[in-house]
Write a protein that holds these residues in place. Structure first.
Motif, mmCIF file in Angstrom:
data_model
loop_
_atom_site.group_PDB
_atom_site.id
_atom_site.type_symbol
_atom_site.label_atom_id
_atom_site.label_comp_id
_atom_site.label_asym_id
_atom_site.label_seq_id
_atom_site.Cartn_x
_atom_site.Cartn_y
_atom_site.Cartn_z
ATOM 1 N N GLN A 155 41.401 40.027 34.211
ATOM 2 C CA GLN A 155 40.986 40.911 35.284
ATOM 3 C C GLN A 155 41.276 42.342 34.883
ATOM 4 O OE1 GLN A 155 43.234 42.637 37.757
ATOM 5 N NE2 GLN A 155 41.482 43.424 38.877
ATOM 6 N N VAL A 156 40.316 43.235 35.151
ATOM 7 C CA VAL A 156 40.512 44.648 34.855
ATOM 8 C C VAL A 156 40.085 45.466 36.072
ATOM 9 C CG1 VAL A 156 38.256 44.826 33.730
ATOM 10 C CG2 VAL A 156 39.982 46.509 33.240
ATOM 11 N N ASP A 157 40.890 46.460 36.391
ATOM 12 C CA ASP A 157 40.590 47.371 37.483
ATOM 13 C C ASP A 157 39.866 48.577 36.887
ATOM 14 O OD1 ASP A 157 40.471 48.717 39.839
ATOM 15 O OD2 ASP A 157 42.617 49.148 39.963
ATOM 16 N N ALA A 158 38.631 48.809 37.301
ATOM 17 C CA ALA A 158 37.811 49.868 36.707
ATOM 18 C C ALA A 158 38.009 51.226 37.349
ATOM 19 C CB ALA A 158 36.337 49.486 36.792
ATOM 20 N N VAL A 199 36.763 39.606 34.669
ATOM 21 C CA VAL A 199 36.448 39.971 36.050
ATOM 22 C C VAL A 199 36.784 41.452 36.215
ATOM 23 C CG1 VAL A 199 36.970 39.558 38.474
ATOM 24 C CG2 VAL A 199 36.988 37.658 36.856
ATOM 25 N N VAL A 200 35.790 42.243 36.586
ATOM 26 C CA VAL A 200 35.974 43.684 36.768
ATOM 27 C C VAL A 200 35.939 43.980 38.268
ATOM 28 C CG1 VAL A 200 35.072 45.968 36.228
ATOM 29 C CG2 VAL A 200 34.824 44.127 34.580
ATOM 30 N N THR A 201 36.960 44.665 38.754
ATOM 31 C CA THR A 201 36.998 45.061 40.163
ATOM 32 C C THR A 201 36.908 46.583 40.263
ATOM 33 O OG1 THR A 201 39.403 45.076 40.096
ATOM 34 C CG2 THR A 201 38.347 43.078 40.906
ATOM 35 N N ARG A 215 45.274 36.871 33.371
ATOM 36 C CA ARG A 215 45.826 38.079 32.761
ATOM 37 C C ARG A 215 45.160 39.310 33.334
ATOM 38 N NH1 ARG A 215 45.583 36.068 26.551
ATOM 39 N NH2 ARG A 215 47.245 34.574 26.719
ATOM 40 N N THR A 216 45.893 40.415 33.319
ATOM 41 C CA THR A 216 45.305 41.690 33.678
ATOM 42 C C THR A 216 45.342 42.591 32.452
ATOM 43 O OG1 THR A 216 47.415 42.582 34.409
ATOM 44 C CG2 THR A 216 46.060 41.522 36.080
ATOM 45 N N PHE A 217 44.406 43.530 32.392
ATOM 46 C CA PHE A 217 44.336 44.420 31.242
ATOM 47 C C PHE A 217 45.457 45.445 31.236
ATOM 48 C CE2 PHE A 217 39.743 44.444 29.481
ATOM 49 C CZ PHE A 217 39.792 43.092 29.320
ATOM 50 N N GLN A 218 46.168 45.624 32.362
ATOM 51 C CA GLN A 218 47.194 46.647 32.409
ATOM 52 C C GLN A 218 48.312 46.328 31.423
ATOM 53 O OE1 GLN A 218 45.625 45.593 35.178
ATOM 54 N NE2 GLN A 218 44.680 47.533 35.717
ATOM 55 N N ASP A 219 48.794 45.107 31.418
ATOM 56 C CA ASP A 219 49.870 44.760 30.498
ATOM 57 C C ASP A 219 49.501 43.615 29.566
ATOM 58 O OD1 ASP A 219 49.801 42.826 32.399
ATOM 59 O OD2 ASP A 219 51.889 43.020 33.005
ATOM 60 N N PRO A 240 44.936 34.837 44.643
ATOM 61 C CA PRO A 240 44.211 35.799 43.821
ATOM 62 C C PRO A 240 45.098 36.988 43.471
ATOM 63 C CG PRO A 240 43.204 35.592 45.997
ATOM 64 C CD PRO A 240 44.378 34.690 45.958
ATOM 65 N N THR A 241 45.093 37.375 42.216
ATOM 66 C CA THR A 241 45.920 38.479 41.764
ATOM 67 C C THR A 241 45.023 39.626 41.325
ATOM 68 O OG1 THR A 241 47.516 36.885 40.962
ATOM 69 C CG2 THR A 241 47.758 39.129 40.179
#
Length: 178
Positions: free
Chosen positions: A18-21, A56-58, A140-144, A156-157
């Motif tokens: 998951q990545v927050d755009a 998944v892009v939010t 996983r998230t792209f932040q870390d 959901p995270t």
């Protein structure tokens, strides 16, 4: 005694990222997404095998572009009939269909072969932070880039829920010291 040497099925398992755009630059984000969709971050990468993960892009509405691209960038499509060229400016596309901006950028960074459409099917884009049932798959998230220690696949995270958890922990620590 024989030993099996080669790639195992576990190495080919697909993970959901998951990545927050929000406030991210379009080109750099699209490059990173394309690498994950192709599977180049895995040690078993092979250009002829589709071993990439889901992305998944939010918050696609909050994407940024650098320079004067906001005024200059045009999205073109043609109906294949004479005079059928349609041009849409970036600002209009950002209001009407923000996920298509990211999909178009990622598509341009993927190799032009038969695997491209299959890879793009694994890209899920949402204009806000809400992603529905898909959010339960996130690993996983792209932040870390790591799996949280208190990971629960039923919840959901997103980056916003992680931020809220950090704020709650910080508030609890402040209250303990007082």
């Amino acid at each position: 005694m024989s030993q099996a040497v080669g790639n195992t099925a576990l190495a080919y398992t697909r993970v959901w990222h998951q990545v927050d755009a929000s406030e991210r630059v379009l080109g750099k984000l699209a490059e990173r997404i394309a690498l994950v969709l192709m599977g180049k971050h895995k040690p078993i990468y092979d250009p002829s095998v589709d071993c990439g993960d889901y992305v998944v892009v939010t918050n696609s509405r909050k994407i940024k572009v650098t320079g004067r691209k906001e005024e200059q960038l045009l999205f073109r499509k043609h109906s294949m009939f004479p005079g059928g060229l349609k041009e849409t400016p970036y600002a209009t596309m950002k209001q009407r269909n923000p996920d298509e901006i990211i999909r178009h950028a990622v598509s341009g960074m993927l190799p032009k072969n038969k695997l491209r459409e299959r890879r793009l099917e694994r890209l899920k884009i949402f204009p806000s932070y809400k992603m529905g049932r898909i959010g339960a798959n996130i690993m996983r998230t792209f932040q870390d880039g790591t799996i949280p220690h208190d990971y629960d696949p039923s919840k959901p995270t997103t980056s916003q829920t992680l931020e809220r958890l950090r704020q709650k922990k910080a508030l609890a620590e402040v209250q303990e010291t007082v």
